[in-house]
Design an enzyme around this catalytic site. Structure first.
Site, PDB file in Angstrom:
ATOM      1  N   ASP A   1       0.825  -1.208   0.000  1.00  0.00           N
ATOM      2  CA  ASP A   1       0.000   0.000   0.000  1.00  0.00           C
ATOM      3  C   ASP A   1       0.858   1.256   0.000  1.00  0.00           C
ATOM      4  O   ASP A   1       0.600   2.213  -0.743  1.00  0.00           O
ATOM      5  CB  ASP A   1      -0.917  -0.016   1.228  1.00  0.00           C
TER       6      ASP A   1
ATOM      7  N   ASP B   1      -9.112  -1.929   2.481  1.00  0.00           N
ATOM      8  CA  ASP B   1      -8.849  -1.333   3.791  1.00  0.00           C
ATOM      9  C   ASP B   1      -9.860  -1.778   4.829  1.00  0.00           C
ATOM     10  O   ASP B   1      -9.715  -1.454   6.016  1.00  0.00           O
ATOM     11  CB  ASP B   1      -8.872   0.204   3.680  1.00  0.00           C
TER      12      ASP B   1
END
Length: 364
Positions: A206, A252
């Site tokens: 990420d 997420d």
């Protein structure tokens, strides 16, 4: 997996371009306001409503998905059996995700529902297709369903048609919540070490794709599919026709969610009638997501949410385990969704023509 804004405004950059334009002057000394009239600047109320709604929506599939993950191994349908993620799978996942993400980026540059229904639907149905006859007869399709499944199918079809025709953000969120709920429920980590490997690898993934390149933001803003939750920042001004969105990727939600669900199953395996690790990790997720939003709003730049969620979701429970003296037990115990055989389960084995529910296969 980054928290970004969708529409004419780049992630987290709702104010700097507009402010620069408002403060600039052209060669004639005239205010360059006309050039920035089209820029949208979210009101504090709209921003608070958008981000508060995203946090609330993110918590729903994590909470209910974790609870359902404890008992999903008891389902009689093979399609509802959990998929266990091993350490090898966790190590490979960031690499596969990176290849997929970069492939989507190149594509853009170069060129159903789970519902909670009452259990009082006794009607049972079976869809059966066979081939041959006599001793050579074999099943091609054998699917059992009930009235609840049919109601879910109708609702899913309506929402699906609505999304295809209108691409409305509410329909997008309904699908996103359903995907996230099923992901948290059905994706099981086999132990804490595997969870740490998975979250650690995706932490690097990420951070690299958000801070190192514009790939993540480009794909998130270009890919028209329910892979994210969105909420309009201009809802108060434009109602349901709003077009300036804050968004949160499903990754997420699902990635920290399956780790939180693992900690809930670990709590259950301790047989102490407490949910210490689940509550700790759940509060840690709220803290990490809130910190992500605060940093993004402060620095006016897209943020990789896992940069803040991973340390919080792993760190807080580990500190609690260390204080309670259960750290060794946490990493040595294998948390599996197996269930003990009961009279009900034995009955299902006899009805299912030899098909056994998950858990009994390993014990027989």
């Amino acid at each position: 997996m980054a928290d970004v804004n969708q529409g004419s405004v780049l992630p987290g950059e709702t104010s700097p371009p507009a402010l620069d334009g408002l403060n600039a002057t052209d060669s004639n000394g005239t205010d360059a306001v006309n050039a920035t009239v089209a820029k949208f600047v979210a009101t504090p109320e709209g921003t608070a409503l958008a981000y508060g709604s995203l946090v609330f929506m993110a918590l729903l599939p994590i909470f209910f998905g974790a609870l359902r993950s404890v008992s999903c191994g008891k389902s009689k349908n093979s399609s509802d059996m959990p998929e266990t993620i091993t350490g090898r799978d966790a190590a490979r996942f960031p690499i596969i995700a990176s290849c997929t993400l970069f492939g989507l980026y190149l594509f853009f540059k170069v060129s159903i529902i789970t519902c909670f229904c009452p259990e009082s639907f006794p009607a049972q149905y079976q869809l059966l297709f066979t081939q041959g006859s006599g001793e050579t007869k074999e099943e091609m399709v054998n699917y059992e369903f009930d009235t609840k499944d049919m109601i879910c199918l109708v609702i899913s079809t309506v929402v699906g048609v609505w999304y295809i025709l209108k691409k409305h953000w509410i329909a997008n969120n309904l699908f996103g919540l359903a995907f996230a709920l099923n992901g948290v429920e059905l994706l099981h980590l086999n132990n804490i070490s595997t969870g740490c490997i998975l979250l650690g690898g995706l932490f690097v993934y990420d951070v690299f794709w958000v801070f190192g390149t514009n790939v993540m933001v480009t794909v998130a803003k270009s890919f028209e599919a329910p892979i994210k939750l969105v909420f309009p920042q201009d809802l108060l001004e434009k109602g349901l026709g709003a077009s300036q969105f804050a968004m949160l990727g499903l990754g997420d939600i699902v990635i920290p969610g399956i780790f939180i669900a693992l900690l809930l199953r670990f709590d259950v395996s301790l047989k102490k009638n407490t949910r210490t690790y689940f509550h700790t990790s759940f509060l840690a997720y709220i803290f990490g997501l809130g910190l992500t939003i605060w940093v993004m709003h402060t620095f006016k730049h897209a943020q990789p949410a896992l940069l803040y969620l991973v340390p919080a979701c792993i760190g807080f429970p580990l500190v609690v385990a260390l204080l309670k003296g259960e750290l060794t037990e946490m990493f040595s115990q294998r948390v599996s969704p197996r269930i003990a055989p009961t009279e009900t389960n034995i009955f299902l084995v006899r009805r299912g023509a030899g098909r056994m529910p998950y858990g009994q296969r390993d014990m027989v």
